[in-house]
Design a protein around this motif. Sequence first.
Motif, mmCIF file in Angstrom:
data_model
loop_
_atom_site.group_PDB
_atom_site.id
_atom_site.type_symbol
_atom_site.label_atom_id
_atom_site.label_comp_id
_atom_site.label_asym_id
_atom_site.label_seq_id
_atom_site.Cartn_x
_atom_site.Cartn_y
_atom_site.Cartn_z
ATOM 1 N N MET A 15 -37.738 -8.893 4.973
ATOM 2 C CA MET A 15 -36.168 -9.471 4.468
ATOM 3 C C MET A 15 -36.424 -9.736 3.140
ATOM 4 O O MET A 15 -35.396 -9.405 2.234
ATOM 5 N N LEU A 16 -37.449 -10.545 2.809
ATOM 6 C CA LEU A 16 -37.835 -10.937 1.315
ATOM 7 C C LEU A 16 -37.856 -9.502 0.400
ATOM 8 O O LEU A 16 -37.090 -9.408 -0.711
ATOM 9 N N HIS A 17 -38.750 -8.532 0.928
ATOM 10 C CA HIS A 17 -38.830 -7.465 0.358
ATOM 11 C C HIS A 17 -37.676 -6.347 -0.035
ATOM 12 O O HIS A 17 -37.471 -6.101 -1.150
ATOM 13 N N VAL A 18 -36.906 -6.427 1.097
ATOM 14 C CA VAL A 18 -35.416 -5.680 0.818
ATOM 15 C C VAL A 18 -34.775 -6.035 -0.184
ATOM 16 O O VAL A 18 -33.960 -5.809 -0.952
ATOM 17 N N ALA A 19 -34.574 -7.649 0.056
ATOM 18 C CA ALA A 19 -33.871 -8.238 -0.658
ATOM 19 C C ALA A 19 -33.977 -8.318 -2.189
ATOM 20 O O ALA A 19 -33.271 -8.189 -3.184
ATOM 21 N N GLU A 20 -35.446 -8.478 -2.603
ATOM 22 C CA GLU A 20 -35.963 -8.157 -3.996
ATOM 23 C C GLU A 20 -35.622 -6.932 -4.467
ATOM 24 O O GLU A 20 -35.387 -6.738 -5.676
ATOM 25 N N GLU A 21 -35.704 -5.879 -3.746
ATOM 26 C CA GLU A 21 -35.150 -4.398 -4.087
ATOM 27 C C GLU A 21 -33.669 -4.191 -4.353
ATOM 28 O O GLU A 21 -33.279 -3.612 -5.117
ATOM 29 N N ASN A 22 -33.047 -5.435 -3.705
ATOM 30 C CA ASN A 22 -31.475 -5.041 -3.941
ATOM 31 C C ASN A 22 -30.874 -6.493 -4.635
ATOM 32 O O ASN A 22 -29.604 -6.606 -4.495
ATOM 33 N N VAL A 23 -31.673 -6.813 -5.642
ATOM 34 C CA VAL A 23 -31.053 -7.806 -6.610
ATOM 35 C C VAL A 23 -30.224 -7.116 -7.210
ATOM 36 O O VAL A 23 -30.413 -6.074 -8.024
ATOM 37 N N PRO A 24 -28.739 -7.737 -7.608
ATOM 38 C CA PRO A 24 -28.024 -7.086 -8.233
ATOM 39 C C PRO A 24 -28.335 -7.214 -9.778
ATOM 40 O O PRO A 24 -28.990 -8.129 -10.358
ATOM 41 N N LYS A 25 -28.161 -6.068 -10.650
ATOM 42 C CA LYS A 25 -28.238 -5.983 -11.832
ATOM 43 C C LYS A 25 -27.381 -7.439 -12.734
ATOM 44 O O LYS A 25 -26.503 -7.468 -12.425
ATOM 45 N N GLY A 26 -28.228 -7.700 -13.821
ATOM 46 C CA GLY A 26 -27.662 -8.926 -14.462
ATOM 47 C C GLY A 26 -28.014 -10.172 -13.829
ATOM 48 O O GLY A 26 -27.799 -11.313 -14.572
ATOM 49 N N ILE A 27 -28.700 -10.269 -12.970
ATOM 50 C CA ILE A 27 -29.121 -11.606 -12.138
ATOM 51 C C ILE A 27 -30.617 -11.850 -12.601
ATOM 52 O O ILE A 27 -31.180 -11.236 -12.203
ATOM 53 N N ASP A 28 -30.907 -13.091 -13.477
ATOM 54 C CA ASP A 28 -32.118 -13.317 -14.012
ATOM 55 C C ASP A 28 -32.662 -14.437 -12.946
ATOM 56 O O ASP A 28 -32.605 -15.498 -13.162
ATOM 57 N N ILE A 29 -33.308 -13.846 -11.784
ATOM 58 C CA ILE A 29 -34.023 -14.690 -10.755
ATOM 59 C C ILE A 29 -34.959 -15.907 -11.490
ATOM 60 O O ILE A 29 -34.781 -17.059 -11.035
#
Length: 223
Positions: A15-29
Amino acid sequence: IIGTYVENWAKDNLMLHVAEENVPKGIDIDKMVEEYRQNLIQLHYERNLVEQRLDTFVSKQEVKAYYKTSKEDHVLKQNVIRCFFIKAPNNAPDLDDAKKWWKMENDLDATQLEEFAEQFAQIYILEDSTWIREADLAAQFPNGTLKEGSLKAGKNLVTEKQGYLYFLKVHEVAKKGEIAPMGFVKGKARSYILLKRKMKLIEDMASEMYKREINKKNVVIYQ
């Protein structure tokens, strides 16, 4: 157990891996994590300072002042009762004596009744200034025993039901729609006063720290 642990670990990491791949552009984690870290450190520091320096004593005068200026914010949504109340098992010792003490004809009776309640009562109220919601009081009796609006000032009841002996003496009733008595909002008043005091303390500590570090030249403002 091992299989369940491994499966849960795999699910979490997938779930973490998929979430990291789908972080919206423009969001600075990384920026968000750093801001959260800073807020968390500051929060814990402020909490420790508050625990050390906050004066938690709230005087009667402060409660009265709060109540006087905020009465209209404390309209009752249900009836509240100021009363004496004891609920004790009907096999408790000294029940006959407790019935005599309940009349509280002198200070000794009141003292002995309180000692009885402390030892044997399931629940009791013997503080003259204590207010309780009528619904909460009714919930201590067998279902249907006390109906909403049935309690009046001066009511004195000693009754045995379903394995318990009930003592109830109603001093005062404040009804739904009326301004709540000061004793009923005392806890809320104390919380509000302490919150304001805490906020001012944090603000003052920040100002003191700022002035101190400015004077020490540890903070320099370029214009």
